[in-house]
Design a protein around this motif. Sequence first.
Motif, PDB file in Angstrom:
ATOM      1  N   TYR A  98       0.772  -1.221   0.001  1.00 38.71           N
ATOM      2  CA  TYR A  98      -0.054  -0.024   0.222  1.00 38.71           C
ATOM      3  C   TYR A  98       0.714   1.180   0.064  1.00 38.71           C
ATOM      4  O   TYR A  98       0.552   2.033  -0.677  1.00 38.71           O
ATOM      5  N   ARG A  99       1.917   1.234   0.908  1.00 40.49           N
ATOM      6  CA  ARG A  99       2.928   2.365   0.741  1.00 40.49           C
ATOM      7  C   ARG A  99       3.435   2.473  -0.693  1.00 40.49           C
ATOM      8  O   ARG A  99       3.528   3.856  -1.112  1.00 40.49           O
ATOM      9  N   LEU A 100       3.762   1.519  -1.196  1.00 42.11           N
ATOM     10  CA  LEU A 100       4.352   1.467  -2.256  1.00 42.11           C
ATOM     11  C   LEU A 100       3.454   2.448  -3.308  1.00 42.11           C
ATOM     12  O   LEU A 100       3.661   3.324  -4.318  1.00 42.11           O
ATOM     13  N   LEU A 101       2.165   1.727  -3.343  1.00 38.97           N
ATOM     14  CA  LEU A 101       0.941   2.338  -4.362  1.00 38.97           C
ATOM     15  C   LEU A 101       0.693   3.826  -3.822  1.00 38.97           C
ATOM     16  O   LEU A 101       0.530   4.735  -4.916  1.00 38.97           O
ATOM     17  N   VAL A 102       0.666   4.268  -2.675  1.00 40.36           N
ATOM     18  CA  VAL A 102       0.604   5.685  -2.464  1.00 40.36           C
ATOM     19  C   VAL A 102       1.667   6.444  -2.808  1.00 40.36           C
ATOM     20  O   VAL A 102       1.452   7.704  -3.731  1.00 40.36           O
ATOM     21  N   GLU A 103       2.942   5.993  -2.825  1.00 44.38           N
ATOM     22  CA  GLU A 103       4.046   6.639  -3.175  1.00 44.38           C
ATOM     23  C   GLU A 103       4.097   6.921  -4.843  1.00 44.38           C
ATOM     24  O   GLU A 103       4.643   7.696  -5.462  1.00 44.38           O
ATOM     25  N   ALA A 104       3.361   5.818  -5.606  1.00 41.43           N
ATOM     26  CA  ALA A 104       3.561   6.059  -6.960  1.00 41.43           C
ATOM     27  C   ALA A 104       2.321   6.844  -7.392  1.00 41.43           C
ATOM     28  O   ALA A 104       2.593   7.160  -8.579  1.00 41.43           O
ATOM     29  N   GLY A 105       1.373   7.300  -6.417  1.00 44.39           N
ATOM     30  CA  GLY A 105       0.539   8.257  -7.088  1.00 44.39           C
ATOM     31  C   GLY A 105      -0.584   7.697  -7.909  1.00 44.39           C
ATOM     32  O   GLY A 105      -0.809   6.347  -8.001  1.00 44.39           O
ATOM     33  N   GLY A 116       3.780  -6.816 -11.751  1.00 38.98           N
ATOM     34  CA  GLY A 116       4.828  -7.178 -11.517  1.00 38.98           C
ATOM     35  C   GLY A 116       6.188  -6.234 -10.929  1.00 38.98           C
ATOM     36  O   GLY A 116       7.000  -6.777 -10.451  1.00 38.98           O
ATOM     37  N   ARG A 117       5.878  -5.051 -11.092  1.00 38.98           N
ATOM     38  CA  ARG A 117       6.608  -4.187 -10.456  1.00 38.98           C
ATOM     39  C   ARG A 117       6.596  -4.060  -9.028  1.00 38.98           C
ATOM     40  O   ARG A 117       7.779  -4.161  -8.373  1.00 38.98           O
ATOM     41  N   ILE A 118       5.267  -4.316  -8.509  1.00 40.12           N
ATOM     42  CA  ILE A 118       5.252  -4.235  -6.967  1.00 40.12           C
ATOM     43  C   ILE A 118       5.788  -5.592  -6.498  1.00 40.12           C
ATOM     44  O   ILE A 118       6.467  -5.380  -5.338  1.00 40.12           O
TER      45      ILE A 118
END
Length: 116
Positions: free
Chosen positions: A20-27, A34-36
């Motif tokens: 979730y933090r990755l997705l929030v940072e990604a905007g 695959g990247r996640i």
Amino acid sequence: MTQVVDALAALAQETRLKAYRLLVEAGPEGLAAGRIGEELDLPPATLSFHLAHLARTGLVRSRQDGRFVIYNADFQNMNQLVGYLTENCCGGRACAPSTTRKGQDHEALPRARRRA
């Protein structure tokens, strides 16, 4: 209320919180599944399980882009969750600790100092 509990429970799991933090940072544009998986070093089946759980709680959305599945944080739902917590847990006030100088306000003291 059940939706709030489900969302908080989903975020209470370390792998889901990291995703979730990755997705929030990604905007808003999000990230391909695959990247996640690469970022978190997760096998596809494990990643799918966690992303599906986040999607069921309304914290993330997915969309097909060619042969890729793109995930992004649902910022509207995230803001509603934060708003709910602020309204119901902090009495509608900012949840930040007091800004008074330490030593003047008991609540601003670290727990270890309060016990001394």
